[in-house]
Motif scaffolding. Structure first.
Motif, PDB file in Angstrom:
ATOM      1  N   PRO A  89       3.964  22.094   6.696  1.00 42.18           N
ATOM      2  CA  PRO A  89       4.219  21.435   7.812  1.00 42.18           C
ATOM      3  C   PRO A  89       3.161  20.701   8.699  1.00 42.18           C
ATOM      4  CG  PRO A  89       5.022  23.879   7.844  1.00 42.18           C
ATOM      5  CD  PRO A  89       4.201  23.464   6.412  1.00 42.18           C
ATOM      6  N   ARG A  90       1.846  21.459   8.563  1.00 44.86           N
ATOM      7  CA  ARG A  90       0.732  20.576   9.043  1.00 44.86           C
ATOM      8  C   ARG A  90       0.565  19.445   8.489  1.00 44.86           C
ATOM      9  NH1 ARG A  90      -4.750  19.770   8.729  1.00 44.86           N
ATOM     10  NH2 ARG A  90      -5.806  19.748  10.594  1.00 44.86           N
ATOM     11  N   ASP A  91       0.491  19.312   7.249  1.00 42.76           N
ATOM     12  CA  ASP A  91       0.358  17.986   6.286  1.00 42.76           C
ATOM     13  C   ASP A  91       1.365  17.053   6.848  1.00 42.76           C
ATOM     14  OD1 ASP A  91      -1.916  19.402   5.391  1.00 42.76           O
ATOM     15  OD2 ASP A  91      -0.944  19.964   3.686  1.00 42.76           O
ATOM     16  N   MET A  92       2.523  17.407   7.161  1.00 41.18           N
ATOM     17  CA  MET A  92       3.689  16.563   7.210  1.00 41.18           C
ATOM     18  C   MET A  92       3.356  15.831   8.349  1.00 41.18           C
ATOM     19  SD  MET A  92       5.868  16.647   4.811  1.00 41.18           S
ATOM     20  CE  MET A  92       4.516  17.065   3.813  1.00 41.18           C
ATOM     21  N   GLY A  93       2.751  16.582   9.485  1.00 38.33           N
ATOM     22  CA  GLY A  93       2.352  15.969  10.964  1.00 38.33           C
ATOM     23  C   GLY A  93       1.499  14.845  10.781  1.00 38.33           C
ATOM     24  N   ILE A  94       0.613  14.931   9.681  1.00 39.12           N
ATOM     25  CA  ILE A  94      -0.506  13.883   9.494  1.00 39.12           C
ATOM     26  C   ILE A  94       0.290  12.787   8.849  1.00 39.12           C
ATOM     27  CG2 ILE A  94      -2.773  13.461   8.495  1.00 39.12           C
ATOM     28  CD1 ILE A  94      -3.481  16.417   8.871  1.00 39.12           C
TER      29      ILE A  94
ATOM     30  N   GLY B  77       1.145  15.200  19.512  1.00 41.14           N
ATOM     31  CA  GLY B  77       0.904  14.711  18.072  1.00 41.14           C
ATOM     32  C   GLY B  77       0.585  16.024  17.342  1.00 41.14           C
ATOM     33  N   TYR B  78       0.357  15.902  15.838  1.00 42.31           N
ATOM     34  CA  TYR B  78       0.020  16.814  15.115  1.00 42.31           C
ATOM     35  C   TYR B  78      -1.295  17.600  15.673  1.00 42.31           C
ATOM     36  CZ  TYR B  78      -4.120  15.059  13.015  1.00 42.31           C
ATOM     37  OH  TYR B  78      -5.364  14.310  13.070  1.00 42.31           O
ATOM     38  N   GLU B  79      -2.254  17.003  16.311  1.00 35.95           N
ATOM     39  CA  GLU B  79      -3.380  17.753  16.699  1.00 35.95           C
ATOM     40  C   GLU B  79      -3.173  18.781  17.854  1.00 35.95           C
ATOM     41  OE1 GLU B  79      -2.895  14.357  17.314  1.00 35.95           O
ATOM     42  OE2 GLU B  79      -4.436  13.308  16.588  1.00 35.95           O
ATOM     43  N   GLY B  80      -2.025  18.891  18.183  1.00 36.99           N
ATOM     44  CA  GLY B  80      -1.541  19.644  19.632  1.00 36.99           C
ATOM     45  C   GLY B  80      -1.389  18.686  20.463  1.00 36.99           C
ATOM     46  N   THR B  81      -1.309  19.291  21.650  1.00 35.96           N
ATOM     47  CA  THR B  81      -0.895  18.317  22.888  1.00 35.96           C
ATOM     48  C   THR B  81      -2.070  18.248  23.855  1.00 35.96           C
ATOM     49  OG1 THR B  81       0.050  19.690  24.621  1.00 35.96           O
ATOM     50  CG2 THR B  81       1.306  18.974  22.632  1.00 35.96           C
ATOM     51  N   GLY B  82      -2.034  17.173  24.699  1.00 31.70           N
ATOM     52  CA  GLY B  82      -2.957  16.983  25.658  1.00 31.70           C
ATOM     53  C   GLY B  82      -2.711  17.495  27.158  1.00 31.70           C
TER      54      GLY B  82
ATOM     55  N   PRO C 203       2.052  21.969  13.682  1.00 29.57           N
ATOM     56  CA  PRO C 203       3.330  22.081  13.163  1.00 29.57           C
ATOM     57  C   PRO C 203       3.374  23.528  12.271  1.00 29.57           C
ATOM     58  CG  PRO C 203       2.681  19.769  12.897  1.00 29.57           C
ATOM     59  CD  PRO C 203       1.609  20.490  13.439  1.00 29.57           C
ATOM     60  N   ARG C 204       2.143  23.926  11.509  1.00 30.81           N
ATOM     61  CA  ARG C 204       2.326  25.085  10.988  1.00 30.81           C
ATOM     62  C   ARG C 204       2.365  26.284  11.974  1.00 30.81           C
ATOM     63  NH1 ARG C 204      -3.338  26.350   7.882  1.00 30.81           N
ATOM     64  NH2 ARG C 204      -4.036  26.478  10.151  1.00 30.81           N
TER      65      ARG C 204
ATOM     66  N   ASP D  77       0.842  -1.051   0.159  1.00 29.81           N
ATOM     67  CA  ASP D  77       0.016   0.018  -0.119  1.00 29.81           C
ATOM     68  C   ASP D  77       1.032   1.094  -0.120  1.00 29.81           C
ATOM     69  OD1 ASP D  77      -2.289  -1.421   0.063  1.00 29.81           O
ATOM     70  OD2 ASP D  77      -2.422  -1.484   2.235  1.00 29.81           O
ATOM     71  N   LEU D  78       0.721   1.847  -1.018  1.00 29.34           N
ATOM     72  CA  LEU D  78       1.604   3.161  -1.213  1.00 29.34           C
ATOM     73  C   LEU D  78       0.858   4.397  -1.354  1.00 29.34           C
ATOM     74  CD1 LEU D  78       4.821   3.248  -3.632  1.00 29.34           C
ATOM     75  CD2 LEU D  78       3.077   5.223  -3.596  1.00 29.34           C
ATOM     76  N   VAL D  79       1.189   5.517  -0.688  1.00 29.00           N
ATOM     77  CA  VAL D  79       0.530   6.832  -1.190  1.00 29.00           C
ATOM     78  C   VAL D  79       1.786   7.821  -1.434  1.00 29.00           C
ATOM     79  CG1 VAL D  79       0.563   7.476   1.506  1.00 29.00           C
ATOM     80  CG2 VAL D  79      -1.162   8.621  -0.227  1.00 29.00           C
ATOM     81  N   TYR D  80       1.106   8.497  -2.566  1.00 30.74           N
ATOM     82  CA  TYR D  80       2.219   9.469  -3.009  1.00 30.74           C
ATOM     83  C   TYR D  80       1.610  10.957  -2.939  1.00 30.74           C
ATOM     84  CZ  TYR D  80       5.101  11.704  -6.864  1.00 30.74           C
ATOM     85  OH  TYR D  80       5.980  12.594  -7.388  1.00 30.74           O
ATOM     86  N   PHE D  81       2.271  11.765  -2.166  1.00 29.06           N
ATOM     87  CA  PHE D  81       1.845  13.015  -1.731  1.00 29.06           C
ATOM     88  C   PHE D  81       2.785  14.102  -2.496  1.00 29.06           C
ATOM     89  CE2 PHE D  81      -0.668  11.517   1.720  1.00 29.06           C
ATOM     90  CZ  PHE D  81      -1.705  12.475   1.642  1.00 29.06           C
ATOM     91  N   ALA D  82       2.248  15.160  -3.270  1.00 28.92           N
ATOM     92  CA  ALA D  82       2.941  16.240  -3.903  1.00 28.92           C
ATOM     93  C   ALA D  82       1.884  17.518  -3.979  1.00 28.92           C
ATOM     94  CB  ALA D  82       3.501  15.712  -5.275  1.00 28.92           C
ATOM     95  N   GLU D  83       2.402  18.472  -4.654  1.00 27.27           N
ATOM     96  CA  GLU D  83       1.726  19.666  -4.487  1.00 27.27           C
ATOM     97  C   GLU D  83       0.799  19.920  -5.781  1.00 27.27           C
ATOM     98  OE1 GLU D  83      -0.091  23.049  -3.658  1.00 27.27           O
ATOM     99  OE2 GLU D  83       1.429  22.191  -2.275  1.00 27.27           O
ATOM    100  N   PHE D  84       1.224  19.247  -7.041  1.00 32.45           N
ATOM    101  CA  PHE D  84       0.641  19.183  -8.429  1.00 32.45           C
ATOM    102  C   PHE D  84       0.181  20.849  -8.673  1.00 32.45           C
ATOM    103  CE2 PHE D  84      -0.397  15.079  -6.752  1.00 32.45           C
ATOM    104  CZ  PHE D  84       0.670  14.455  -7.630  1.00 32.45           C
TER     105      PHE D  84
END
Length: 757
Positions: free
Chosen positions: A108-113, A357-362, A460-461, A47-54
């Motif tokens: 940055p935020r997307d990287m955290g996800i 985590g990326y959501e912030g912290t508890g 992260p943003r 299972d491979l996912v490829y992320f880019a800006e396009f």
């Protein structure tokens, strides 16, 4: 066996992930990526996912993706192509391989996800230009979320990507390669194989063991065994704490599925958004399938035939609803003010939150909300530490947490530090952002760690904006020993050229410059937009030293500092609470705008405040403050009907007072006298009373004296125009008692205005 294959093979026993950073020409780099994946197919899933800006104005993204698929053709990988903007859609999903094409963007935020979607022993391939050029690149995220007028993208600092690259070379599990495939950096591997014991399912349980068998770890089984007892409790709260990737959402789903599959109970699930709760509903269905029961499934609503139901609700809707149990996932992502409303409505509660985590912290949840919860409920706290997606000690998780400071902590204060603060020995200074991010990790972690414990949610943003935005500055209050006890993030605003001001007047959305934008759009004050100011983006005091005046000291020193640099005003925007309005008000800041809509997550009204630093802008701020007072007063029965009465009182009290005589006709005076004599009811004089109460608040009248509770009653009945029952519901009192109290308050107020007191 070459070094790359050994790197991949060695991760299998530990279930750790590997990251390969390929730097250089994109076509050559694609060949290297293809070689890595041809080697990896023996060791990882497909299972491979490829992320880019396009980019929309270019086909370069599609050409690169086409070349990538050509390089891995025939290898059996199941490829999904996604733009970075689609990152939230993979929440709760896992992949074996993640390819990140980061030539134009590294959001940055997307990287955290997306990095956390890779399961072990998975592979992450990061494709970048030549690394020394990449770290100074100006990317899409700079244009979309970092830069603000009058600056351009070229003015952005190059700190964030330098930090990311620096961490490549500091962490295990990360290999840096050139576009020829040469290994530039290979970490030393000292990882030990993962040891996993057999999962033990309880012999006796409330939820059937067919559901327990779906658990992936002993942690999940143990949590499920505790959470199922919620059905036996009359008033109890459970708190489940875990880092990301530990399966807390899954165990919540299994618990709910086990309950509604066997009992006719209604369960509400809430979270910051449905995306956050999607994994919960997936596991509810898995539990129901294991139980073999029939159910209907609509997005956010599962109803069991002859059984119970689980419904997703937004946090504010959950506050006003009822159910047998309320489950709150990602509780740290919900404002404490909303959580307080929740605990007034439900007897059985389950809170789950990510501690990092990326959501912030508890940390905010644990520090501010948990003590309140424990004062009202029998609370049982559970902790999950065993990773599910990858093995314990995964190096990529450590890299991610380090880069984005998910695990930052405030400084540990000694007795001498606290004593120094008590003596007023404080140091205020501006921090060098570049040095802090790239050379002074200790200061950076202290600075960000304070925000983690404050009322801010971090992602992260936020880190990237602080690092790279040309208008963002960092200040701190320190002890004599150098430990940070107050952090301030400040954004320069204003000083705008005419084209930007004209665009604001035409209601165009201009990134940043929040306060000039408000003063232009609502009041037309072009002179204010031309002036230079500073907006306090964040201010937070060390959790061990709150309430000691450090925040006020910081604002005073900041005002002096920026005034000395020629700035004209200081301001802030925040979700209004009576506590925050009091804090900013006592430090000389006046409200100038209140959003007509509540924040859907916090339930608060976003409020802007300003403090003049020079005489030239003082009249503008004064006029805006008086204007917002009247607007709030006149719209409390409309836009601001859901505003807390204490917040309304603060907004009507802070800043300038208006000076005018109330409009009282002779007929009005006669009606008021008849009311005092008992000849008329409230409804007959409500219009006149309304004018008097508005006047009383906005002029800052001190007579007749009135306590805060009496003022709150006037806000709810007179200004919000609620029924007697409606006011009774607000204060949880009998309507008849409410009517008698308000009559008493009004008798004193009217007599004073009629000159009888």
């Amino acid at each position: 066996m070459d070094a790359l294959e050994e790197a991949i093979r060695s991760a299998v026993g530990t279930r750790h992930r590997r990251m390969f950073v390929i730097s250089g020409d994109w076509k050559k780099s694609m060949k290297v990526a293809g070689k890595i994946l041809r080697t990896a197919k023996k060791y990882v899933g497909k299972d491979l996912v490829y992320f880019a800006e396009f980019p929309k104005d270019s086909d370069i993204g599609e050409r690169r993706f086409k070349e990538f698929t050509r390089q891995i053709s025939g290898q059996g990988y199941l490829v999904q192509k996604k733009a970075f903007a689609m990152a939230p859609t993979v929440l709760g999903k896992t992949f074996d391989v993640l390819v990140i094409e980061a030539y134009e963007n590294f959001p940055p935020r997307d990287m955290g996800i997306i990095v956390e979607t890779v399961r072990g022993p998975g592979i992450i391939i990061l494709l970048i230009p030549e690394i020394n050029k990449w770290v100074t690149s100006k990317m899409f995220y700079h244009a979309n979320s970092v830069v603000t007028p009058p600056y351009s993208v070229n003015d952005c600092r190059d700190v964030f990507l330098n930090r990311v690259a620096k961490k490549f070379f500091e962490h295990a599990g990360i290999y840096v390669l050139s576009d020829s495939g040469e290994i530039v950096k290979a970490p030393k591997s000292e990882e030990k194989p993962e040891k996993k014991g057999k999962i033990k399912i309880p012999v006796e349980s409330i939820i059937p063991d067919t559901v327990y068998k779906l658990a992936a770890t002993q942690d999940q089984v143990d949590a499920l065994e505790v959470l199922e007892t919620v059905v036996k409790s009359k008033k109890k709260a459970y708190v489940l704490l875990a880092d990301r990737g530990r399966g807390k959402s899954a165990v919540i789903g299994l618990t709910i599925g086990g309950i509604i599959g066997t009992k006719k109970w209604k369960i509400i699930v809430t979270a910051p958004s449905f995306d956050n709760a999607a994994q919960v509903f997936e596991f509810i269905k898995r539990a129901l399938d294991a139980l073999g029961v029939e159910y209907s499934d609509k997005r956010g609503k599962i109803v069991v035939k002859g059984g119970g139901e689980a419904v997703f609700m937004e946090p504010l809707d959950a506050v006003d609803s009822k159910a047998d149990i309320l489950f709150v996932d990602e509780a740290a992502g919900i404002y404490v003010s909303v959580l307080k409303g929740i605990i007034r409505r439900y007897k059985r509660l389950v809170f789950a939150t990510t501690t990092h985590g990326y959501e912030g912290t508890g940390r905010l949840f644990q520090y501010k909300f948990l003590p309140l919860l424990q004062s009202k409920y029998d609370v049982e706290i559970l902790r999950m530490s065993e990773p599910i997606r990858y093995g314990e000690g995964d190096p990529i998780e450590k890299w991610l947490y380090d880069v984005f400071l998910f695990d930052a902590e405030p400084a540990e204060l000694s007795e001498e530090d606290i004593a120094a603060v008590e003596r007023g020995e404080l140091l205020f200074e501006e921090l060098d952002v570049r040095k802090m991010f790239l050379e002074d990790e200790k200061t950076l972690r202290q600075f960000v760690g304070i925000y983690v414990f404050a009322h801010y949610r971090n992602n992260p943003r936020d880190i990237a904006i602080l690092a790279d935005a040309p208008n963002q500055r960092a200040f701190a209050v320190k002890t004599p020993s150098g430990k940070i006890v107050c952090s301030l993030q400040v954004a320069e605003e204003g000083g705008l050229p005419k084209p930007v001001i004209d665009a604001m007047k035409d209601r165009e959305v201009i990134q940043g410059n929040i306060l000039p934008d408000l003063m232009i759009k609502y009041y037309g004050y072009e002179a204010f937009a031309r002036s230079r100011g500073a907006r306090v983006v964040r201010i937070a005091t060390h959790p061990d030293l709150q309430g000691k005046g450090i925040g006020s000291y910081a604002l005073d020193r900041l005002a002096s500092h920026v005034a000395g640099e020629g700035f004209h005003w200081l301001g802030a925007v925040f979700g209004a609470s009576s506590q925050l309005l009091n804090f900013w008000g006592k430090n000389g800041f006046s409200p100038i705008h209140v959003s007509p809509k509540r924040n859907p997550e916090s339930g608060e009204y976003s409020t802007a405040v300003l403090k003049p630093l020079v005489d030239s802008v003082a009249p503008l701020i004064s006029l805006a403050n008086r204007g917002i007072k009247l607007r709030v007063a006149y719209e409390l029965d409309n836009f601001y009907r859901n505003m807390d009465p204490e917040v309304a009182i603060r907004l009507l009290s802070e800043g300038e007072t208006l000076d005018y005589e109330p409009l009282l006709l002779d007929a009005d005076r006669r009606k008021l006298q008849r009311f005092l004599d008992g000849g008329l009811h409230y409804d007959a004089v409500s219009d006149v009373v309304y004018r008097l109460v508005v006047h009383y608040f906005v002029t800052g009248a001190r007579e007749p004296p009135m306590d805060e509770k009496d003022k709150a009653y006037l806000v709810e009945k007179v200004l919000k125009k609620r029924t007697w029952k409606g006011v009774g519901d607000v204060f949880n009192r009998d309507p008849m008692k409410v009517a008698r109290r308000i009559d008493r308050i009004l008798y004193g107020l009217i007599r004073w205005y009629l000159g009888e007191i």
